[in-house]
Design an enzyme around this catalytic site. Structure first.
Site, PDB file in Angstrom:
ATOM      1  N   TYR A 154       4.146 -18.041   6.421  1.00  0.00           N
ATOM      2  CA  TYR A 154       2.852 -17.438   6.738  1.00  0.00           C
ATOM      3  C   TYR A 154       1.766 -17.908   5.764  1.00  0.00           C
ATOM      4  O   TYR A 154       0.711 -18.402   6.153  1.00  0.00           O
ATOM      5  CB  TYR A 154       2.930 -15.896   6.753  1.00  0.00           C
ATOM      6  CG  TYR A 154       1.553 -15.319   6.705  1.00  0.00           C
ATOM      7  CD1 TYR A 154       0.745 -15.375   7.841  1.00  0.00           C
ATOM      8  CD2 TYR A 154       1.010 -14.848   5.514  1.00  0.00           C
ATOM      9  CE1 TYR A 154      -0.568 -14.937   7.785  1.00  0.00           C
ATOM     10  CE2 TYR A 154      -0.294 -14.415   5.449  1.00  0.00           C
ATOM     11  CZ  TYR A 154      -1.077 -14.455   6.590  1.00  0.00           C
ATOM     12  OH  TYR A 154      -2.375 -14.048   6.531  1.00  0.00           O
ATOM     13  N   ASP A 178       1.525 -13.445  11.435  1.00  0.00           N
ATOM     14  CA  ASP A 178       1.716 -12.213  10.674  1.00  0.00           C
ATOM     15  C   ASP A 178       1.891 -11.077  11.682  1.00  0.00           C
ATOM     16  O   ASP A 178       1.967 -11.321  12.899  1.00  0.00           O
ATOM     17  CB  ASP A 178       0.544 -11.963   9.706  1.00  0.00           C
ATOM     18  CG  ASP A 178      -0.748 -11.583  10.424  1.00  0.00           C
ATOM     19  OD1 ASP A 178      -0.793 -11.709  11.679  1.00  0.00           O
ATOM     20  OD2 ASP A 178      -1.701 -11.164   9.761  1.00  0.00           O
ATOM     21  N   GLU A 214      -4.326 -14.062   0.081  1.00  0.00           N
ATOM     22  CA  GLU A 214      -3.144 -13.927   0.941  1.00  0.00           C
ATOM     23  C   GLU A 214      -2.025 -13.181   0.220  1.00  0.00           C
ATOM     24  O   GLU A 214      -1.339 -12.356   0.811  1.00  0.00           O
ATOM     25  CB  GLU A 214      -2.653 -15.304   1.405  1.00  0.00           C
ATOM     26  CG  GLU A 214      -3.602 -16.004   2.366  1.00  0.00           C
ATOM     27  CD  GLU A 214      -3.879 -15.209   3.630  1.00  0.00           C
ATOM     28  OE1 GLU A 214      -3.033 -14.382   4.012  1.00  0.00           O
ATOM     29  OE2 GLU A 214      -4.953 -15.378   4.230  1.00  0.00           O
TER      30      GLU A 214
END
Ligand code: SF4
Length: 358
Positions: free
Chosen positions: A125, A143, A42
């Protein structure tokens, strides 16, 4: 604009969960429930395309198989592995987060959304992604892909760049996430945005959500999502002095709160002009206590350009041969140090500097 009625609020989940297994790309971070590689992926994939981020992910996972390995690595080495990915504050934050996980959490990532938010550099997120992918918590990710999909399907006209819109989109996404399959739903909606409902030329013709899609039904696909124009790009003019004595070249670590913080470059003067007269070059070298080696033929400056998200750097590299090493007072005041070619190879550098050296 009012939201279309959600007579069947699970239609989105049903369609995406049916679409996902048939279309998803095989990506290594989808094969694990371990929060460490999920978190690595991520961080690496923020503002980075999958094709560009994948080799970095594989490199980090093999160089630092555990969060303890990453935490114990020297920052310079971590930056070196990150080199070329840009947004270098992400690498520094990532390294600090690994140390925080080891120091404050005994090497275990917190296993809830709220707990993950306590980690440095982990925002809503990333926390939602790790909480759902690793721990199956039903919190929806938001996102750019998800914003786009939701804006189009539900006809939301709020500016997705405005912080105030996040609440509205988050509430909508949370309303649709199925509590028995949150990880699959989050993966599915992001993947759907990445490969079906793309920013330009989405594949509406073969879309399973066509009949429920507000944007498609109202001819608004090209107009949604609404996004305010980004800040204008500013151009900066860097004049680098590549000071060399014998086999050694002088570089320094960038410590200012600016682009490329923590990476190495040469002595630098930033001006408002793309070129620097020779007299100015000499004045800067003199100010550094540099003494020109007059037996060497002066080399012409080399020009390079590097484009970042909000700025463009026009750089001129001025090669300078010195008759003597720089005085210790200059080294102390500027942070410049002499390095051999092999040492420079190991230093973390911005792509602009690597391109020049190449
Ligand atoms: S119909 Fe087109 S715009 Fe609507 S969800 Fe499908 S791909 Fe996206």
């Amino acid at each position: 604009m009012p939201l279309p009625s959600l007579a069947n609020s699970s239609f989105l989940a049903a369609a995406l969960l049916a679409w996902y297994p048939r279309h998803r790309r095989d990506l290594p971070w989808r094969l694990t429930r371990d929060p460490y590689p999920i978190w690595l992926s991520e961080v690496i994939l923020q503002q980075t395309r999958v094709a560009q981020g994948l080799p970095y992910y594989l490199d980090f996972v093999s160089s630092y198989p555990t969060v303890q390995n990453l935490a114990a690595a020297p920052e310079q080495e971590v930056m070196r592995h990150w080199q070329g990915l840009g947004y270098y504050s992400r690498a520094r934050n990532m390294h600090h987060t690994a140390q925080q996980v080891v120091r404050e959490f005994g090497g275990q990532f917190p296993d809830t959304y709220a707990g993950l938010l306590k980690l440095r550099g982990v925002g809503p997120y990333t926390a939602a992604a790790i909480a759902s992918f690793a721990f199956n918590e039903a919190v929806a990710v938001l996102d750019g892909n998800v914003f786009r999909v939701l804006a189009r399907i539900f006809g939301l006209h709020s500016d997705i760049a405005a912080p105030s819109s996040r609440k509205e989109f988050q509430a909508l996404a949370d309303q649709h996430i199925p509590h028995d399959e949150p990880a699959e739903f989050n993966q599915a909606i992001m993947e759907f945005g990445a490969i079906q409902c793309t920013p330009v030329k989405p594949d509406c013709l073969f879309c399973p959500l066509q009949s429920q899609c507000y944007a498609f039904q109202h001819g608004l696909v090209a107009l949604l999502p609404v996004k305010a124009k980004a800040k204008a790009t500013r151009t900066r003019y860097f004049h680098y002095f590549v000071l060399r004595h014998g086999e050694q070249v002088y570089l320094r670590r960038r410590t200012e709160k600016d682009i490329w913080q923590g990476l190495y470059d040469f002595a630098l003067a930033e001006t408002d002009s793309p070129t620097l007269p020779e007299s100015e070059v000499l004045r800067h070298i003199e100010a550094l206590g540099g003494e020109l080696d007059l037996s060497r033929v002066a080399e012409a400056p080399a020009a390079f350009r590097h484009v970042l998200s909000h700025q463009k750097v026009e750089a001129q590299f001025h090669p300078v041969w010195l008759a003597q090493p720089l005085p210790p007072s200059t080294l102390r005041d500027t942070g410049l140090q002499a390095y051999s070619a092999a040492e420079i190879e190991e230093l973390p550098k911005a792509v602009l500097i690597s391109n020049y050296l190449r």
